[in-house]
Design a protein around this motif. Sequence first.
Motif, PDB file in Angstrom:
ATOM      1  N   ILE A  16      15.025 -30.998  36.682  1.00 17.49           N
ATOM      2  CA  ILE A  16      15.881 -29.807  36.529  1.00 17.49           C
ATOM      3  C   ILE A  16      17.340 -30.210  36.327  1.00 17.49           C
ATOM      4  N   VAL A  17      17.809 -31.154  37.119  1.00 13.94           N
ATOM      5  CA  VAL A  17      19.198 -31.601  36.980  1.00 13.94           C
ATOM      6  C   VAL A  17      19.414 -32.279  35.624  1.00 13.94           C
ATOM      7  N   GLY A  18      18.456 -33.099  35.197  1.00 10.28           N
ATOM      8  CA  GLY A  18      18.597 -33.757  33.897  1.00 10.28           C
ATOM      9  C   GLY A  18      18.636 -32.767  32.751  1.00 10.28           C
ATOM     10  N   TYR A  19      17.777 -31.739  32.815  1.00  8.63           N
ATOM     11  CA  TYR A  19      17.795 -30.708  31.774  1.00  8.63           C
ATOM     12  C   TYR A  19      19.127 -29.960  31.758  1.00  8.63           C
ATOM     13  N   GLY A  20      19.605 -29.591  32.939  1.00 13.49           N
ATOM     14  CA  GLY A  20      20.873 -28.867  32.993  1.00 13.49           C
ATOM     15  C   GLY A  20      22.047 -29.702  32.506  1.00 13.49           C
ATOM     16  N   VAL A  21      22.074 -30.987  32.893  1.00 12.25           N
ATOM     17  CA  VAL A  21      23.186 -31.842  32.472  1.00 12.25           C
ATOM     18  C   VAL A  21      23.165 -32.064  30.969  1.00 12.25           C
ATOM     19  N   SER A  22      21.981 -32.309  30.400  1.00 11.43           N
ATOM     20  CA  SER A  22      21.903 -32.611  28.969  1.00 11.43           C
ATOM     21  C   SER A  22      22.163 -31.393  28.097  1.00 11.43           C
ATOM     22  N   ASN A  23      21.847 -30.201  28.590  1.00  6.96           N
ATOM     23  CA  ASN A  23      21.994 -29.004  27.763  1.00  6.96           C
ATOM     24  C   ASN A  23      23.269 -28.214  28.036  1.00  6.96           C
ATOM     25  N   TYR A  24      23.878 -28.392  29.214  1.00  6.08           N
ATOM     26  CA  TYR A  24      25.044 -27.574  29.549  1.00  6.08           C
ATOM     27  C   TYR A  24      26.281 -28.385  29.910  1.00  6.08           C
ATOM     28  N   VAL A  25      26.121 -29.635  30.251  1.00 10.79           N
ATOM     29  CA  VAL A  25      27.278 -30.454  30.630  1.00 10.79           C
ATOM     30  C   VAL A  25      27.598 -31.459  29.535  1.00 10.79           C
ATOM     31  N   LEU A  26      26.651 -32.328  29.228  1.00 11.28           N
ATOM     32  CA  LEU A  26      26.887 -33.349  28.206  1.00 11.28           C
ATOM     33  C   LEU A  26      26.470 -32.834  26.834  1.00 11.28           C
ATOM     34  N   THR A  27      27.108 -31.765  26.381  1.00  7.95           N
ATOM     35  CA  THR A  27      26.799 -31.198  25.070  1.00  7.95           C
ATOM     36  C   THR A  27      27.459 -32.026  23.961  1.00  7.95           C
ATOM     37  N   ASP A  28      27.053 -31.755  22.724  1.00  8.98           N
ATOM     38  CA  ASP A  28      27.592 -32.510  21.590  1.00  8.98           C
ATOM     39  C   ASP A  28      29.110 -32.319  21.458  1.00  8.98           C
ATOM     40  N   ASP A  29      29.564 -31.096  21.693  1.00 13.08           N
ATOM     41  CA  ASP A  29      31.010 -30.836  21.578  1.00 13.08           C
ATOM     42  C   ASP A  29      31.801 -31.633  22.615  1.00 13.08           C
ATOM     43  N   ARG A  30      31.273 -31.725  23.817  1.00 14.60           N
ATOM     44  CA  ARG A  30      32.008 -32.438  24.873  1.00 14.60           C
ATOM     45  C   ARG A  30      31.892 -33.945  24.713  1.00 14.60           C
ATOM     46  N   MET A  31      30.777 -34.395  24.127  1.00 11.12           N
ATOM     47  CA  MET A  31      30.577 -35.831  23.972  1.00 11.12           C
ATOM     48  C   MET A  31      31.192 -36.378  22.693  1.00 11.12           C
ATOM     49  N   ALA A  32      31.574 -35.500  21.763  1.00 13.67           N
ATOM     50  CA  ALA A  32      32.155 -35.968  20.499  1.00 13.67           C
ATOM     51  C   ALA A  32      33.395 -36.837  20.716  1.00 13.67           C
ATOM     52  N   PRO A  33      34.361 -36.437  21.577  1.00 18.40           N
ATOM     53  CA  PRO A  33      35.510 -37.332  21.813  1.00 18.40           C
ATOM     54  C   PRO A  33      35.092 -38.685  22.402  1.00 18.40           C
ATOM     55  N   VAL A  34      34.071 -38.681  23.238  1.00 18.59           N
ATOM     56  CA  VAL A  34      33.603 -39.947  23.819  1.00 18.59           C
ATOM     57  C   VAL A  34      33.028 -40.842  22.733  1.00 18.59           C
ATOM     58  N   TYR A  35      32.206 -40.256  21.845  1.00 15.90           N
ATOM     59  CA  TYR A  35      31.633 -41.031  20.746  1.00 15.90           C
ATOM     60  C   TYR A  35      32.736 -41.604  19.858  1.00 15.90           C
ATOM     61  N   LYS A  36      33.743 -40.774  19.604  1.00 16.39           N
ATOM     62  CA  LYS A  36      34.838 -41.219  18.744  1.00 16.39           C
ATOM     63  C   LYS A  36      35.606 -42.358  19.400  1.00 16.39           C
ATOM     64  N   ALA A  37      35.884 -42.230  20.696  1.00  6.77           N
ATOM     65  CA  ALA A  37      36.624 -43.280  21.399  1.00  6.77           C
ATOM     66  C   ALA A  37      35.823 -44.582  21.440  1.00  6.77           C
ATOM     67  N   VAL A  38      34.505 -44.487  21.672  1.00  8.47           N
ATOM     68  CA  VAL A  38      33.671 -45.685  21.704  1.00  8.47           C
ATOM     69  C   VAL A  38      33.627 -46.343  20.331  1.00  8.47           C
ATOM     70  N   SER A  39      33.525 -45.518  19.273  1.00 13.11           N
ATOM     71  CA  SER A  39      33.493 -46.064  17.918  1.00 13.11           C
ATOM     72  C   SER A  39      34.802 -46.776  17.581  1.00 13.11           C
ATOM     73  N   GLU A  40      35.928 -46.152  17.923  1.00 12.87           N
ATOM     74  CA  GLU A  40      37.224 -46.783  17.644  1.00 12.87           C
ATOM     75  C   GLU A  40      37.391 -48.064  18.451  1.00 12.87           C
ATOM     76  N   ALA A  41      36.956 -48.043  19.693  1.00 13.57           N
ATOM     77  CA  ALA A  41      37.085 -49.229  20.534  1.00 13.57           C
ATOM     78  C   ALA A  41      36.220 -50.375  20.010  1.00 13.57           C
ATOM     79  N   SER A  42      35.000 -50.063  19.589  1.00 10.53           N
ATOM     80  CA  SER A  42      34.126 -51.111  19.059  1.00 10.53           C
ATOM     81  C   SER A  42      34.661 -51.672  17.751  1.00 10.53           C
ATOM     82  N   THR A  43      35.239 -50.798  16.907  1.00  8.75           N
ATOM     83  CA  THR A  43      35.829 -51.272  15.644  1.00  8.75           C
ATOM     84  C   THR A  43      37.012 -52.194  15.913  1.00  8.75           C
TER      85      THR A  43
END
Length: 350
Positions: free
Chosen positions: A53-80
């Motif tokens: 239940i916690v995993g479903y709630g976190v993946s669908n309501y907390v770690l959404t694509d909109d909220r994770m987009a800045p993280v993905y961008k920062a990781v991509s820039e850092a790796s580059t």
Amino acid sequence: MLSKVAYTTTARAVRASSTFRPVRFASTQAGPFGANRKAAMMWFTKAAAASAIVGYGVSNYVLTDDRMAPVYKAVSEASTELKKKAKEFGIELEIPFTVAHAFSTADHGLHPPHYPWDHYSPWKSYDHSSIRRGFQVYKEVCSACHSMDYIHYRNLVGVSHTEAEAKELAAEYEYEDGPDDSGQMFMRPGKLTDAMPKPYPNEEAARAANGGAYPPDLSCIVRARHGEDDYIFALLLGYCDPPAGVNIREGLHYNPYFPGGAIAMARSIFDEVVDYEDGTPNNASQLAKDVTTFLSWASYPEHDERKKMGLKTLAISAMLLGLSVWWKRFKWSYVKSKKIVYRPGKFDEV
């Protein structure tokens, strides 16, 4: 000082009273997850349910694509930036899970959607009525260009047709046989042991009749294509006009599900192109579904038997597992529930 008789009597009394006596007790000792095994199992069940239940709630309501987009961008820039710094020192750095391989629709074809086929369920077999209708579609439409060299009329018996019906279907065609007593080849009516008739005598004739394209054999076509049933169904109904900027040369047809997008086979499945014997609606999607089911059975003729054998194996294994658990508990219960107690004997000094 003890006499010899008194010493012997005292030693026997000590040995008689100072013995190891096994005492049985129930294995209900408390552990870190509960007072007994039942409580521990209940704890693990609740923990698993809560985690889901916690995993479903976190993946669908907390770690959404909109909220994770800045993280993905920062990781991509850092790796580059890290790769650039490493390259300055002459090191080719490859960071795992940061490289994505592009999928080209033009090269591999559009990925077909997944359809709810009944025979995909572990508890269901093929729809044998659909197999019979699919054979009719193959016979009246597909057999004009495609062969099925590995399917014989005897394979239809007990699956989609009776033995008399299969013999009647085979007798509609003539096969070369021989030699006879005079050494000559002759033509005879088909038998159950004969394979489906070939539309062309050889590959060269097939290519000449289809503009250089060779129609593949359909005996194992479902097994031989990525996506299997979904791909065949989507391909049969996926013909459409090419999008802007895509040019298809003469003699080819646009189908986004075919690798490259250009296919030599014209669309052959239309509404009411086949009249079913059982009165089933003969729209294009129904025809495609039935012929796909027939081709799937042709690729996996042992499908139903394999499932029945699997269910029998699971049932027997479950029984043997239960018997093994009971036998283990029966044989080891005395050892696991035994407690060794030392009780020193008491005797009077002489």
